[in-house]
Design a protein around this motif. Structure first.
Motif, PDB file in Angstrom:
ATOM      1  N   GLY A 107      -2.851   3.621   4.390  1.00  0.00           N
ATOM      2  CA  GLY A 107      -3.238   2.520   3.512  1.00  0.00           C
ATOM      3  C   GLY A 107      -3.362   1.177   4.180  1.00  0.00           C
ATOM      4  N   LYS A 154      -5.143  -1.955   5.956  1.00  0.00           N
ATOM      5  CA  LYS A 154      -6.473  -2.557   5.963  1.00  0.00           C
ATOM      6  C   LYS A 154      -7.008  -2.678   7.388  1.00  0.00           C
ATOM      7  CE  LYS A 154      -5.850  -5.436   1.800  1.00  0.00           C
ATOM      8  NZ  LYS A 154      -5.814  -6.842   1.289  1.00  0.00           N
ATOM      9  N   SER A 166       0.852  -1.190   0.000  1.00  0.00           N
ATOM     10  CA  SER A 166       0.000   0.000   0.000  1.00  0.00           C
ATOM     11  C   SER A 166       0.884   1.234   0.000  1.00  0.00           C
ATOM     12  CB  SER A 166      -0.930   0.012   1.213  1.00  0.00           C
ATOM     13  OG  SER A 166      -1.701   1.198   1.240  1.00  0.00           O
ATOM     14  N   GLU A 167       0.776   2.031  -1.046  1.00  0.00           N
ATOM     15  CA  GLU A 167       1.508   3.299  -1.146  1.00  0.00           C
ATOM     16  C   GLU A 167       3.005   3.117  -0.949  1.00  0.00           C
ATOM     17  OE1 GLU A 167      -0.220   6.167   1.483  1.00  0.00           O
ATOM     18  OE2 GLU A 167      -2.270   5.713   0.841  1.00  0.00           O
TER      19      GLU A 167
END
Length: 799
Positions: A306, A308, A261-262
């Motif tokens: 980012g 979850k 993520s990112e």
């Protein structure tokens, strides 16, 4: 070995049986230091306690160990410290006027307060060095006085952190007052400069980080060597494992237990648990502790987004400007903290290990995250959970004033300072041995006193035992003594057998060293009492006890000079490998030659002395040296024995000489004991009834300190005696002067009175009224007393 049980953090409660993966072998990974500052007593507690367990497993229980320790040489703390130091160096090199520098310092001063001590600026008014003290005391006076910020409960980490920030502000305020900004204001400048310029640092050149970590690692290793901590079998460093870390993370992603993520990669806790695995097995109660989660992610990762799940943790971090970076499938970045240990431990020890250890503060999230990511890496779908670690051993905290000792709180004493001022390596280890390895330890004066008593009792027992054996002319120990083994043990041997059983029970019960230390102390005290009441004690029994205790203290790491199998007697006194025996004994031989020369010059008519002066201990020394001994006590004993015998004979016959010779002999015998031998670490224990002196080996520093203390006591006694003499002399002089006054003149100069009778006794007060009868009675008593002392002085011709 079969009965050994250990406290296992994976199975809280009572100790559990220790069953290694391979019989007789132990694989062990220990979390090592993050090398960004000097090591402190908290580190000593962790690594010395770990070393004690390691030594006992190896040397008492006989396991073959493969011991791995990592060095964390890149993480958020290292990045921040190295970067801030570089920025401060740059700032100090700039050409500021004095006014500009003061203005900049005040800005940093206010920024530090706003960030770390917000109560100082909550009223919105400007803060500077002139208003600081008053605001500090008003806002944080309770903490400074030893209380809590709220006024309730006991102070802890929060209060320790406040005190640390106040200390930095105090130094900066003083620096502003006297105009010498650096180094007083360094600590407040570091975060301020970092907030302004951190993104301007070129981190392609990583020397700013490696220079820091290499120097700190060297200091750490030197500290561990000083504390007699065994070097690891393998040392791993994070920066040497970055490519392997990236591949390890890739595998976890491929298995569906992590996601990108990112530019960063996070461990997916929900996916891990959905597959039938357990997360936070060490500290399930901390699973949702946001503060601990954030601390585990590091201060530079607060803004990474980012995720979850809120508890998902970074395996790989995208590097921001001003941070070091390495290439990866997800872009330039750096390893997460937890993944480092998983990769390094697995590389050396494989998919499973017996023991993983570290400080208790690492249990969550560090060790729980290590477990999860490693088990995710090695698990196979459909085969259940993978066991990466069988036994987790967590060392208890070392506390100071109720707060964990910590580099980040700056409430610590470095190992270097502790060894230079208040501890020896042995005394520090004894303190840790007297507490259970998995319990917290708060060092108190009482604990230090108990440890010092233990050490002195054991040392004295070793010293006395060796002296008794030397006096008996026993050189080869038990081989020359008869201990019958075909009878039930009685007396001291029965005490020894019981002590062995008690130590066995203590060490098999999760390495209970406090209990073992008490057993040893009790055995020595019992032996000492027995010796007082039984003058004909078999020295073999005493020596057997001393040798067994020698073995234990060797196993515990209390003797840096001793090596397995620890079959000596007492603290080892071996000479270095680079020193030959002839060189080592030269100081002892020199003392003997000096004594012989001084006594020969007296031309004494004494056949026993003449025979002793002709003695040459060199052949005896050579025989010991040729036998391979490197024990300085054994090597020097032939020379010391002759010195002691000469001195004993002189003391025995001194009364038979004339006064001048007697004085010369006593000066020599005192010098031998108090100077010549004391400086070599040898104490002659004089005994009554013409018994030979016992030769005792005691650290020279202790003997010299005792000598200096004795000299100081004698000097103080002489000073007080002289003061008393002078005071008496002064009092006597004052009494003589007073006695010179005729009783008729005693009250004539007293302004309280205006009239006197013919004897000089006051009749009227200053205001003309009569002297009260009660007062007149007192005056007459004083007059009679003065008359007596005046007449006594006159009779003695003092007038």
């Amino acid at each position: 070995m079969e009965n050994l049980k250990l406290h296992n953090s994976l199975k809280p409660g009572a100790p559990v049986p220790f069953v290694p993966i391979r019989p007789g072998e132990v694989s062990w990974y220990a979390c090592g230091p993050t090398v960004y500052d000097k090591s402190h007593l908290g580190h000593a507690r962790n690594y010395v306690s770990t070393d004690i367990i390691r030594r006992i497993l190896r040397d008492y229980f006989g396991f073959k160990l493969n011991f791995v320790m990592n060095i964390t040489d890149i993480d958020d703390k290292i990045i921040i410290k190295a970067r801030r130091q570089r920025l401060l160096e740059i700032e100090k090199s700039k050409s500021y006027t004095k006014e500009e520098l003061v203005k900049l310092t005040r800005t940093a001063f206010q920024a530090y307060a706003a960030s770390s001590l917000p109560l100082l600026v909550e009223d919105g008014n400007d803060l500077d060095e002139t208003t600081y003290i008053a605001r500090r005391d008003a806002s944080y006076g309770k903490v400074l006085a030893g209380g809590t910020l709220t006024g309730e409960g006991k102070p802890g980490d929060a209060e320790a952190k406040i005190k640390m920030h106040i200390s930095n502000m105090d130094a900066a305020a003083e620096a502003l007052k006297d105009g010498s900004i650096f180094p007083g204001a360094d600590e407040i400048f570091l975060p301020y400069l970092d907030s302004l310029y951190k993104e301007t640092i070129d981190t392609r050149d990583q020397t700013m980080f490696t220079d820091l970590t290499k120097s700190m690692e060297a200091l750490f290793m030197a500290d561990m060597d000083a504390l007699n901590v065994l070097r690891p079998d393998h040392i791993t460093r994070v920066t040497e494992y970055v490519p392997q870390i990236a591949k390890f993370v890739e595998r976890i992603v491929e298995k569906g237990f992590a996601y990108e993520s990112e530019g960063s990669v996070y461990f997916d806790i929900a996916a891990f648990e959905k597959a039938g695995n357990s997360y936070a097995r060490l500290r399930p109660e901390s699973k949702n502790d946001k503060a601990l989660q954030e601390e585990g992610e590091g201060s530079l990762s607060k803004n990474l987004g980012g995720k979850k799940g809120a508890g998902d943790f970074a395996l790989w971090k995208k590097s921001k400007a001003g941070e070091p970076f390495w290439p990866s499938p997800w872009g330039d970045g750096r390893p997460g903290w937890h993944i480092e240990c998983s990769v390094m431990a697995s590389d050396i020890l494989g998919s499973q290990m017996d023991i993983h250890s570290g400080g208790i503060d690492l249990a969550f999230p560090h060790h729980d995250n290590e477990l999860a990511q490693s088990e995710a890496y090695f698990c196979e779908h459909g085969k259940g959970e993978h066991t990466w670690v069988n036994y987790f051993l967590h060392m208890g905290h070392l506390s100071i004033s109720g707060s964990k000792m910590s580099k980040s709180l700056k409430n610590f004493q470095t190992i270097q300072d502790a060894l230079a001022t208040s501890y020896t390596p042995r005394s520090m280890r004894i303190v840790f041995l007297m507490g259970k390895w998995n319990d917290g330890v708060e060092i108190s004066p009482d604990m230090r006193a108990q440890a010092d008593n233990w050490e002195s009792t054991i040392s004295n027992f070793f010293t006395n035992t060796k002296s008794w054996l030397a006096e008996a002319g026993i050189e080869s120990g038990l081989k020359s003594l008869d201990i019958s083994s075909d009878k039930p043990a009685t007396g001291l041997l029965a005490e020894l057998e019981q002590a062995k059983k008690d130590v066995e029970a203590a060490l098999t019960n999760s390495i209970d060293t406090p209990r073992a230390m008490l057993v040893i102390l009790k055995l020595v005290n019992t032996t000492n009492s027995y010796l007082k009441d039984n003058k004909d004690t078999n020295l073999a029994e005493v020596e057997a006890i001393a040798r067994w205790i020698t073995k234990l203290v060797g196993i515990f790491g209390l003797d840096a000079n001793a090596e397995p199998p620890y079959e000596g007697l007492g603290w080892a006194s071996v000479i270095s490998e680079s020193t030959d025996p002839e060189t080592a004994v030269k100081p002892y031989a020199a003392v003997l030659e000096k004594v012989k020369s001084d006594i020969a010059a007296l031309s004494l008519s004494n056949e026993a002395i003449a025979e002793l002066l002709s003695k040459d201990p060199t052949p005896e020394f050579q025989a010991i040296a040729q036998g391979g001994s490197r024990d300085i006590e054994k090597l020097s004993l032939p020379y010391l024995r002759v010195v002691s015998q000469i001195r004993d004979e002189l003391r025995r016959t001194v009364s038979s000489y004339d006064q001048q010779t007697k004085k010369a002999i006593l000066q020599i015998t005192d010098r031998i004991r108090d100077q010549d031998l004391t400086n070599l670490g040898v104490y002659l224990d004089d005994r009554p009834d013409n018994q030979p002196s016992l030769i005792k080996f005691v650290p020279a520093a202790e003997l010299i300190a005792a000598r200096e203390e004795k000299i100081a006591r004698e000097a103080e006694k002489a000073r007080k005696k002289e003061e008393a003499r002078l005071a008496k002399e002064k009092a006597d002089q004052e009494a003589r002067e007073k006695a010179k006054v005729p009783p008729e003149e005693l009250f004539k100069k007293d302004e309280r009175y205006s009239a006197w009778d013919e004897q000089g006794i006051p009749t009227k007060l200053k205001d003309g009224s009569d002297v009260p009868k009660s007062q007149l009675k007192t005056l007459k008593k004083a007059w009679e007393k003065q008359k007596k002392i005046h007449e006594d002085l006159k009779a003695k011709g003092g007038l």
